[in-house]
Design a protein around this motif. Structure first.
Motif, short mmCIF file in Angstrom:
data_model
loop_
_atom_site.label_atom_id
_atom_site.label_comp_id
_atom_site.label_asym_id
_atom_site.label_seq_id
_atom_site.Cartn_x
_atom_site.Cartn_y
_atom_site.Cartn_z
N LEU A 265 0.74 -1.30 -0.09
CA LEU A 265 -0.03 0.01 -0.01
C LEU A 265 0.88 1.26 -0.11
CD1 LEU A 265 -2.83 -0.86 2.66
CD2 LEU A 265 -3.12 -0.27 0.12
N GLY A 266 0.54 2.23 -0.77
CA GLY A 266 1.22 3.55 -0.87
C GLY A 266 2.27 3.55 -1.83
N THR A 267 2.67 2.36 -2.36
CA THR A 267 3.96 2.48 -3.32
C THR A 267 3.42 2.99 -4.77
OG1 THR A 267 3.53 0.01 -3.95
CG2 THR A 267 5.10 0.62 -1.99
N LEU A 268 3.92 3.50 -5.52
CA LEU A 268 3.47 3.98 -6.82
C LEU A 268 3.15 2.77 -7.89
CD1 LEU A 268 4.92 7.57 -7.05
CD2 LEU A 268 2.64 6.84 -6.65
N GLY A 273 6.11 -2.93 -14.09
CA GLY A 273 6.73 -3.24 -13.20
C GLY A 273 6.34 -4.67 -12.70
N SER A 274 7.66 -5.36 -11.96
CA SER A 274 7.22 -6.73 -11.70
C SER A 274 6.92 -6.71 -10.40
CB SER A 274 8.83 -7.31 -11.45
OG SER A 274 9.69 -6.48 -10.72
N CYS A 275 6.84 -5.85 -9.59
CA CYS A 275 6.24 -6.01 -8.20
C CYS A 275 7.13 -6.75 -7.18
CB CYS A 275 4.78 -6.46 -8.11
SG CYS A 275 3.80 -6.02 -6.59
N THR A 276 8.36 -6.91 -7.70
CA THR A 276 9.38 -7.63 -6.87
C THR A 276 10.16 -6.77 -5.53
OG1 THR A 276 10.95 -7.57 -8.47
CG2 THR A 276 9.42 -9.41 -8.70
N ASN A 277 9.97 -5.38 -5.79
CA ASN A 277 10.40 -4.74 -4.65
C ASN A 277 9.95 -3.33 -4.97
OD1 ASN A 277 12.24 -3.56 -2.91
ND2 ASN A 277 14.01 -3.64 -4.11
N ASP A 282 14.34 1.27 -7.69
CA ASP A 282 13.90 0.56 -9.10
C ASP A 282 12.62 0.75 -9.42
OD1 ASP A 282 14.20 -0.23 -11.84
OD2 ASP A 282 14.82 -2.29 -11.04
N LEU A 283 12.30 1.61 -10.45
CA LEU A 283 11.00 1.92 -10.79
C LEU A 283 10.23 0.73 -11.28
CD1 LEU A 283 11.23 5.38 -12.87
CD2 LEU A 283 10.53 4.94 -10.36
N MET A 284 10.88 -0.29 -12.06
CA MET A 284 10.50 -1.60 -12.53
C MET A 284 10.21 -2.65 -11.43
SD MET A 284 9.64 -0.37 -15.43
CE MET A 284 9.18 -1.81 -16.20
N GLY A 285 10.76 -2.28 -10.30
CA GLY A 285 10.49 -3.18 -9.02
C GLY A 285 8.99 -3.08 -8.52
N CYS A 287 4.72 -2.05 -8.62
CA CYS A 287 3.49 -3.10 -9.25
C CYS A 287 2.74 -2.31 -10.27
CB CYS A 287 2.78 -3.29 -8.03
SG CYS A 287 3.63 -4.01 -6.53
N ASP A 288 2.33 -3.35 -11.16
CA ASP A 288 1.07 -2.70 -12.06
C ASP A 288 -0.18 -3.65 -11.49
OD1 ASP A 288 1.56 -5.18 -13.33
OD2 ASP A 288 2.16 -4.31 -15.09
N CYS A 289 -1.29 -3.36 -11.92
CA CYS A 289 -2.20 -4.40 -11.35
C CYS A 289 -2.11 -5.85 -11.56
CB CYS A 289 -3.50 -3.95 -12.06
SG CYS A 289 -3.91 -4.23 -13.88
N SER A 290 -1.66 -6.35 -12.51
CA SER A 290 -1.41 -7.90 -12.42
C SER A 290 -0.30 -8.32 -11.79
CB SER A 290 -1.66 -8.22 -14.10
OG SER A 290 -0.55 -7.64 -14.79
N SER A 291 0.82 -7.71 -11.89
CA SER A 291 2.01 -8.02 -11.14
C SER A 291 1.64 -8.11 -9.43
CB SER A 291 3.21 -7.37 -11.60
OG SER A 291 3.28 -6.03 -11.12
N LEU A 292 0.92 -7.04 -9.13
CA LEU A 292 0.30 -7.28 -7.78
C LEU A 292 -0.15 -8.64 -7.52
CD1 LEU A 292 0.14 -5.87 -4.99
CD2 LEU A 292 -1.93 -4.65 -5.80
N MET A 293 -1.05 -8.81 -8.32
CA MET A 293 -1.84 -10.32 -8.05
C MET A 293 -1.04 -11.25 -8.00
SD MET A 293 -4.91 -9.08 -7.77
CE MET A 293 -3.97 -7.49 -7.04
N GLN A 294 -0.26 -11.32 -9.28
CA GLN A 294 0.96 -12.45 -9.50
C GLN A 294 1.77 -12.71 -8.17
OE1 GLN A 294 3.96 -11.77 -12.21
NE2 GLN A 294 3.56 -13.99 -13.14
N GLN A 295 2.37 -11.61 -7.51
CA GLN A 295 3.37 -11.46 -6.80
C GLN A 295 2.73 -11.93 -5.19
OE1 GLN A 295 6.73 -11.88 -6.91
NE2 GLN A 295 6.38 -11.63 -9.23
N ALA A 296 1.71 -11.38 -5.14
CA ALA A 296 0.87 -11.80 -3.78
C ALA A 296 0.56 -13.23 -3.55
CB ALA A 296 -0.39 -10.92 -3.91
N TYR A 297 0.23 -13.80 -4.83
CA TYR A 297 -0.09 -15.11 -5.01
C TYR A 297 1.26 -16.30 -4.80
CZ TYR A 297 -5.05 -15.54 -4.36
OH TYR A 297 -6.29 -15.45 -3.83
N ALA A 298 2.13 -15.48 -5.41
CA ALA A 298 3.56 -16.20 -5.49
C ALA A 298 4.07 -16.43 -4.25
CB ALA A 298 4.60 -15.33 -6.32
N HIS A 299 3.93 -15.51 -3.16
CA HIS A 299 4.27 -15.61 -2.12
C HIS A 299 3.45 -16.75 -1.10
CE1 HIS A 299 6.53 -12.07 -2.96
NE2 HIS A 299 7.29 -12.29 -1.89
N VAL A 300 2.44 -17.10 -1.60
CA VAL A 300 1.69 -18.42 -0.96
C VAL A 300 1.81 -19.67 -1.56
CG1 VAL A 300 0.37 -16.78 0.36
CG2 VAL A 300 -0.37 -17.74 -1.76
N GLY A 301 2.84 -19.61 -2.79
CA GLY A 301 2.87 -20.78 -3.51
C GLY A 301 2.06 -21.03 -4.64
#
Length: 377
Positions: A265-268, A273-277, A282-285, A287-301
């Motif tokens: 929350l609050g990150t631009l 962007g990959s949403c990895t950092n 690094d701007l490309m770290g 999130c965009d809308c789909s990478s936020l979903m992808q990484q949120a679920y990646a963290h639960v396998g």
């Protein structure tokens, strides 16, 4: 209220103009002369009394018959404060940003639209034409001046984590950098009193007694006001609504995915962007809308594909009326090829990375035109 309606009309119909960067302000002559002398008498503001007196002014009462602690000319100052708050609401500036703006204007001009100041400083915020803030005529327009202050504040990295004084000084570059603090309590009381008069501002809902009424319910997206997120009122961008908790019956992996997304929350937003950092340099770290979903679920396998266009085929389809925490919801474009995705959090709320220049935020599901919904667990 006629005065309020006029204030809203001026703000929402005015053009939003953008000035250059790298600008500096100096405190007004009046502010310099005061030398911070008000700090000792504004430590105990009676917010209820301020609200009552401000309401009288906004209802058309003469300033001669109203006393607002800390304001010598309330008939002039309160309408200017109203303009500042209205401009903030129109630009979706969080409450703290509106308080910072009010405290700044109190220090710089005592909330008066001055036609003079230090060197060529003018107006509510003592903005200077020579420093690129606009023409003298523009700066004397309270709506324009307020919008310019907010636009510069929003460009300050980490301003929401700063004190009122630090954030104001980051914009103003004043010769009296500590002077803004003395106005914080009065600015807070004014913001609350004024924002509560604007329909849908959210302050009224935020300030309700926690024991009054029921907390918004979990589950579906029915039309009732606690089921569509409206019960939380206006949600400041990048913040968690007061009273929200992840529903106890949420699937464990969904709960963890929501928790991970909330840490962003609050990150631009960053397209591609990959949403990895998202908190890194690094701007490309980010999130965009789909990478936020992808990484949120990646963290639960749970593995999701990268784009909105492909995520709409993940898992199984569910009815928007039967959403559960962790479900993906899609909007914009078409059901077959949606252009935006968010994650349902329960209690009528959605977390999303919305678009360029906007942060990861929580929004009510009532604001979504849902084209499709998918359950990926």
């Amino acid at each position: 209220m006629k005065a309020l309606a006029a204030g809203i009309g001026v703000v929402f119909l005015s053009p939003i103009l953008i000035a250059g960067t790298g600008m500096m302000l100096a405190s007004s002559a009046d502010a310099v002369q005061s030398n911070g002398s008000f700090s000792s008498c504004l430590t105990d503001i009676d917010a209820d009394k301020v609200t009552k007196q401000v309401g009288k002014i906004l209802d058309g009462a003469s300033g001669k018959d109203v006393h607002v602690e800390g304001l010598d000319l309330p008939g002039e100052q309160v309408p200017n404060a109203q303009t500042i708050v209205a401009a903030g609401l129109s630009l979706d500036v969080p409450t703290k940003g509106q308080i910072i703006a009010l405290a700044t204007a109190m220090q710089e001009s005592r909330l008066r639209n001055l036609n003079y100041g230090d060197r060529d400083s003018l107006g509510l915020f003592q903005q200077r034409p020579s420093q690129g803030w606009g023409s003298a005529q523009q700066i004397r327009d309270p709506v324009y001046a307020s919008e310019q202050f907010y636009k510069h504040l929003l460009k300050v990295s980490g301003w929401q984590q700063m004190t009122v004084t630090q954030a104001a000084q980051a914009v103003q570059k004043s010769g009296l950098p500590d002077a803004y603090a003395q106005w914080e309590k009065l600015a807070t009381a004014l913001q609350t009193a004024i924002a509560n008069t604007f329909p849908g501002s959210g302050n009224a809902a935020d300030n309700k007694d926690a024991d009054q009424g029921k907390k918004p319910s979990t589950g579906t997206t029915g039309c009732g006001p606690g089921q569509d997120g409206s019960g939380f009122g206006r949600i400041p961008e990048g913040s968690v609504p007061k009273g929200y908790t992840i529903p106890k019956d949420a699937e464990p992996k969904a709960r963890k995915a929501i928790e991970w997304a909330m840490h962003q929350l609050g990150t631009l937003y960053q397209w591609g962007g990959s949403c990895t950092n998202s908190h890194g340099p690094d701007l490309m770290g980010r999130c965009d809308c789909s990478s936020l979903m992808q990484q949120a679920y990646a963290h639960v396998g749970v593995t999701l594909t990268r784009t909105t266009y492909t995520q709409v085929s993940e898992g199984k389809a569910v009815s928007p009326a039967q959403l559960q925490p962790g479900d993906l919801i899609f909007s914009r474009g078409s059901a077959a090829r949606p252009e935006h995705v968010g994650m349902y959090m329960g209690e009528g709320l959605v977390i999303e990375a919305p678009r360029t220049s906007k942060p990861v935020r929580i929004t009510p599901v009532k604001d979504w035109d849902i084209l499709a919904a998918r359950r990926v667990l």
